[in-house]
Design a protein around this motif. Structure first.
Motif, PDB file in Angstrom:
ATOM      1  N   UNK A 116      -0.534  -9.675  -8.024  1.00  0.00           N
ATOM      2  CA  UNK A 116      -0.366 -10.901  -7.233  1.00  0.00           C
ATOM      3  C   UNK A 116       0.781 -10.784  -6.222  1.00  0.00           C
ATOM      4  N   UNK A 117       1.953 -10.372  -6.730  1.00  0.00           N
ATOM      5  CA  UNK A 117       3.120 -10.352  -5.838  1.00  0.00           C
ATOM      6  C   UNK A 117       2.967  -9.337  -4.697  1.00  0.00           C
ATOM      7  N   UNK A 118       2.507  -8.080  -4.991  1.00  0.00           N
ATOM      8  CA  UNK A 118       2.333  -7.158  -3.854  1.00  0.00           C
ATOM      9  C   UNK A 118       1.342  -7.703  -2.816  1.00  0.00           C
ATOM     10  N   UNK A 119       0.259  -8.377  -3.287  1.00  0.00           N
ATOM     11  CA  UNK A 119      -0.713  -8.925  -2.317  1.00  0.00           C
ATOM     12  C   UNK A 119      -0.025  -9.957  -1.432  1.00  0.00           C
ATOM     13  N   UNK A 120       0.807 -10.816  -2.048  1.00  0.00           N
ATOM     14  CA  UNK A 120       1.523 -11.821  -1.244  1.00  0.00           C
ATOM     15  C   UNK A 120       2.504 -11.146  -0.291  1.00  0.00           C
TER      16      UNK A 120
END
Ligand code: ATP
Length: 958
Positions: free
Chosen positions: A780-784
């Protein structure tokens, strides 16, 4: 054009109108004659207002022609509250939360969770893993709903705060002085000054009207302009009263004065507004494409689940186990968080644009901006500073220099005596006001800057505009419009005669003159003297000056017909004003040229002025730009316009009206161009609405233009359009990055499961709960972070994205398969290597086997680690990531590290081991995985190298 309800802000005060102020006391039958719902609002305005004579209106509303005093205004503000409408309720918070559970994904997941739970209760003996899966799926739904709700809420807040930044002011008379006030400060009894382009901020009764026309579309749905008058009209339904204007409507022509009769919720608009539900939020094509792709992937997931079930049941696996397993795989492959990540990325783009002075009112504009291929731009204020200074006055064959800069009336007019009459006439024919300096600002202009500059020149010539106005009071006005390109006023003189003062574009005005003033003597205009005037105007325009001609005539009475005013005029001379180009525009024009964006200047000004300014800011560089006037455009049919647009890239459209602008926008769109167009006037609204991106001016534009546009420039500068285009391109690139990132690892999750099933391995190489941990945990965080990557330096170095290019183009799909394929190969290799190295036959493996647990841990960690490298790889399309700066997005590195830390916890923490059925990995295992990740990055670098060398350019499209 209907105003967004949010425009009006949010308050909770009831805002009673001034019924109590109306001394006339309406007869009951008059009350009964109004239409619409009963007036349940306390203090709704008295329906007798339209039938009162102008002088009685002031008495009835306890107002004065000089406006309210500050004390009166403050008292009424305290009594009636601010002139705002309450924020739109978008439904109760619980209802909105529940709505998150009703979309297709959520329903599928909820049903899956229920079935899994049912399977758990039916199982003999009960397997805690099944219960875990049921709970995990439920957790996914809750998490998704939470993210969706928070995201929607924050998007609404962003939209509201952006709306609040769009200036919404009005001009009122307070104590005899015109003031600019926030619309929320209006109170009943205020005297408002209206002109074309203003949004009406409260319900008002007109007391003075010069050719006023309003568009009542927001209230009545009727989009044709309707004329308004100031005198009394019979008591008809309030909305039909021809001497009233209403909140939420727009003035499209003329100028006038009106007294506020109702504010806030007591207005007609307020009444309707209370009954109106919020308009549904529209999805952008990008969001629709992603939603379609997500649905397609969900379809693949469903099919995969069904195939796995069909393959495994005949091979003797327990029925319930197999069912739960297939369902788990299906759920795991559904791209749950994707739409929310997309919206967050778009919202980040919107916020970045706002920081760079470009307010985007719809997410749609963010993606359209990225593919903008033509910008049709105004001149004054957008390319220039709109700081007009009259530098030359021409009269009787002589040019007089005017000294000084800006609006300070300091400087000399050479031989002022011979141009004083010209400047007096120009000053009388102006609506602007000069505001003396304060401790914060210097001299300012309230109103049109062109007119402000004329007032300053008149003062420099020793005139006092207010004294002139008192000596020759204005009795009629024919406002400026960009089709006539003229403005006229009629004044009464002390000797009882009347005269018309006219100013406007030189050629238009010259055509209406039959004489020229020669040292105070009216001399008939000959061909030679006409040519002399045209040459003088051309000379000024060639220096980049805005040229206005000034003329006058005697008229028989106070209200002559327009045709009588603007004919048989005596030309007094010309004034030329300088408007310096904005310093930042040249670089912005260069950026647009590099980005393959064509800039078309569209102006009402003289062709020579336009060319001089276009050369100064770099829009024209070649020797022969194509300069076309409105009249020439009129002579062309559609094919002719097409041929014109296909001709010289350097195109200037001059002396055009807003209708011409609309025609050019339509023709460009016919050619497949994505067109951004700027506009400031009320007449620009159709072109602004029709364009792909309508851009209005926040500082100087009209309310009507701001309502019609999807983007508002807070600083009016062309440079902000160019920056917004760059940011739009960058948002699109970022979205593509995280889509490649997210979809490629889906392949790495799916392929091992299929391979293991086909190879006859009895268990899965990665469980559904593990996949969920990746999708909703470590990814989730890398995609954001990818969605929020900063704008790259080369973003304006490639041509615009074709309008029809799909997000999931062949190149993007190819890249997903390439990266996903390598990841899949790697994790399959580590899994079967572990299994084979143990020497245990396939059939003997159970869920609790330490080798199996280690192998599936390796698969999960393999995906997480390779995703870390994948995130770095997708940051560029063609350029080496080492060149772009491997560590240049620290958020991404941080986000990747969080993902790996989460994976380490799943591998080493006993509680998590129990849930995920994982085992502790040895340092050597991590080293193998890191090497595999590095290999992925190297393969991607090799692919980019081949791409670069095949096309011979290391740049272009990241
Ligand atoms: P730009 O591209 O510079 O913003 P525009 O398209 O807004 O110009 P208009 O404002 O329509 O052009 O003006 C066209 C011409 O009309 C000007 O060149 C000037 O000669 C004349 N003009 C402009 N403002 C006024 C005014 N207030 N009164 C009379 N004439 C005016």
């Amino acid at each position: 054009m209907s105003p967004e309800p949010a425009d009006r802000g949010a308050i909770s005060h009831p805002a009673p109108g001034p019924t109590e102020l109306c001394t006339g006391g309406p007869p009951t039958d008059v009350m009964a004659s109004t239409t619409g719902p009963p007036r349940d609002q306390p203090g709704a305005p008295c329906p007798c207002i339209p039938s009162l004579a102008v002088s009685d209106v002031f008495t009835a509303l306890d107002a004065s022609p000089r406006g309210l005093t500050p004390a009166q205004a403050a008292a009424r503000q305290a009594r009636y509250g601010p002139n705002e409408l309450p924020g739109v309720g978008r439904g109760h918070v619980w209802m909105r939360l529940i709505a998150q559970f009703t979309d297709l994904f959520a329903v599928v997941l909820l049903v899956s969770s229920a079935i899994t739970f049912l399977a758990y209760t039916l199982e003999q003996p009960q397997d805690p893993a099944t219960l875990q899966l049921a709970l995990a799926i439920l957790g996914v739904v809750l998490l998704n709903a939470g993210i969706g709700f928070a995201q929607e809420y924050s998007a609404e807040r962003t939209a509201e705060s952006l709306q609040a930044m769009v200036p919404h002011t009005c001009r009122v008379l307070r104590d005899g002085e015109p003031r600019e006030l926030p619309a929320r400060d209006l109170v009943p009894g205020d005297v408002v000054l209206l002109e074309a382009g203003d949004a009406v901020s409260a319900d008002c009764r007109l007391v003075e009207a010069h050719e006023v026309a309003v568009n009542n579309a927001a209230l009545t749905g009727e989009s044709d302009a309707v004329a308004r008058v100031a005198g009394p009209v019979p008591a008809v339904p309030t909305l039909e009263a021809r001497n009233c204007v209403f909140m939420g409507t727009d003035v499209v022509a003329g100028t006038g004065k009106a007294v506020v009769s109702a504010t806030g919720t007591a207005t007609e608009f307020g009444r309707i507004f209370r009954l109106t539900a919020a308009a549904p939020r529209q999805k952008t094509p990008l969001q629709l494409q992603v939603a379609a792709m997500a649905r397609r992937v969900a379809g693949v997931a469903l099919a995969t689940g069904a195939i796995l079930f069909a393959v495994r049941v005949p091979s003797g696996q327990p029925f319930v186990d197999t069912f739960v397993f297939s369902l788990g795989v299906m759920v795991a492959l559904v791209p749950e968080g994707l739409p929310a990540t997309l919206s967050v990325s778009l919202a980040i783009g919107v916020r970045r644009m706002a920081r760079r002075h470009a307010l985007v009112k719809q997410l749609l504009a963010v993606e359209a901006l990225g593919s903008t291929s033509v910008v049709c731009t105004d001149k004054t204020g957008t390319l220039t500073q709109a700081e007009m200074t009259v530098v030359q006055v021409w009269a009787n064959g002589v040019s007089h220099a005017v000294a000084g800069v800006g609006y300070a009336p300091v400087g000399e007019v050479a031989d002022a005596g011979s141009v004083r009459e010209l400047l007096r006439t120009a000053a009388l024919c102006s609506n602007a006001r000069l505001v003396p300096p304060t401790s914060r600002d210097g001299w300012r202009v309230l109103g049109d800057t062109t007119e402000g500059a004329l007032l300053v020149a008149a003062m420099k010539a020793g005139l006092d505009p207010s004294v002139e106005e008192a000596r020759s009071p204005r009795v009629a006005e024919y406002p400026f419009d960009s089709v006539r390109k003229l403005m006229s006023t009629v004044h009464g003189d002390a000797d009882g005669t009347y005269r018309a003062c006219v100013k406007g574009a030189p050629l238009e005005l010259l055509a209406r003159c039959d004489a020229i003033d020669r040292e105070g003597t009216r001399t008939p205009l000959t061909e030679a003297s006409r040519a002399e005037v045209v040459a003088a105007a051309d000379d000024m325009a060639g220096q980049g000056l805005r040229v206005l001609a000034v003329a006058r005539r005697r008229v028989p009475g106070p209200r002559p017909a327009l045709g009588d005013v603007e004919s048989k005029l005596t030309l007094l001379g010309l004034s030329g004003m300088y408007d310096p180009p904005r310093p930042e525009v040249r670089d912005a024009v260069d950026a647009c040229r590099r980005a393959g964006i064509r800039i078309v200047m569209v102006t009402g000004d003289h062709p020579l002025t336009a060319e001089a300014v276009a050369r100064r800011v770099g829009i024209v560089r070649g020797p022969a730009p194509s300069i076309v006037t409105g009249a020439q455009l009129d002579a062309l049919n559609d094919d002719g316009v097409d041929a014109l647009l296909a001709g010289s890239a350097e195109l200037l459209l001059c002396r055009v009206s807003p209708e011409h602008k609309m025609r050019v926008v339509t023709a460009l769109q016919r050619h497949g161009e994505v067109v951004a167009v700027t506009g400031d006037g009320a007449n620009d609204a159709p072109a602004l609405k029709h364009a792909d991106i309508g851009v209005a001016m926040g500082a100087s534009g009209t309310d009507v233009a701001r309502e019609a546009a999807v983007m508002v420039l807070l600083d009016d500068s062309f440079a902000s359009i160019s920056t917004a285009v760059g940011l739009g391109r960058s948002v699109y690139r970022n979205i593509r990055k995280f889509l490649i990132y997210l979809f490629s690892h889906n392949i790495a999750e799916l392929v091992p499961i299929l391979v293991a099933t086909l190879a006859g391995f009895p268990l899965v190489p990665i469980t559904a709960v593990q996949i969920l941990a990746i999708d909703l945990g470590s990814d989730v965080l890398p995609a954001l972070a990818l969605g929020a990557e900063p704008m790259e330096a080369d973003v304006m170095d490639s041509p615009p994205r074709p309008r029809r290019e799909r997000l999931f183009s062949t190149a993007v799909m190819g890249r997903i398969l390439f990266l996903g394929g390598i990841q899949a190969l790697g994790v399959c290799a580590v899994f079967f290597w572990h299994i084979h190295a143990s020497g245990i036959p396939y059939a003997d493996f159970t869920r609790d086997d330490p080798v199996y647990r280690e192998a599936i841990t390796m698969v999960q960690a393999g995906i997480v680690v390779s995703q870390f490298f994948n995130a770095l790889a997708v940051r560029t399309d063609r350029q080496s990531v080492f060149r772009a700066g491997l560590l240049s997005n620290p958020w991404l590195i941080g986000a990747g590290c969080v993902g790996i830390a989460l994976m380490a916890a799943i591998s080493y923490a006993p509680a998590l081991q129990a849930i995920f059925n994982t085992a502790p990995l040895a340092p050597a295992d991590w080293a193998v995985l890191a090497a595999f990740g590095a290999l992925l990055l190297a393969a991607e670098e090799a692919r980019k190298w081949v791409l670069r060398h095949r096309s011979g350019s290391p740049k272009g499209g990241t």
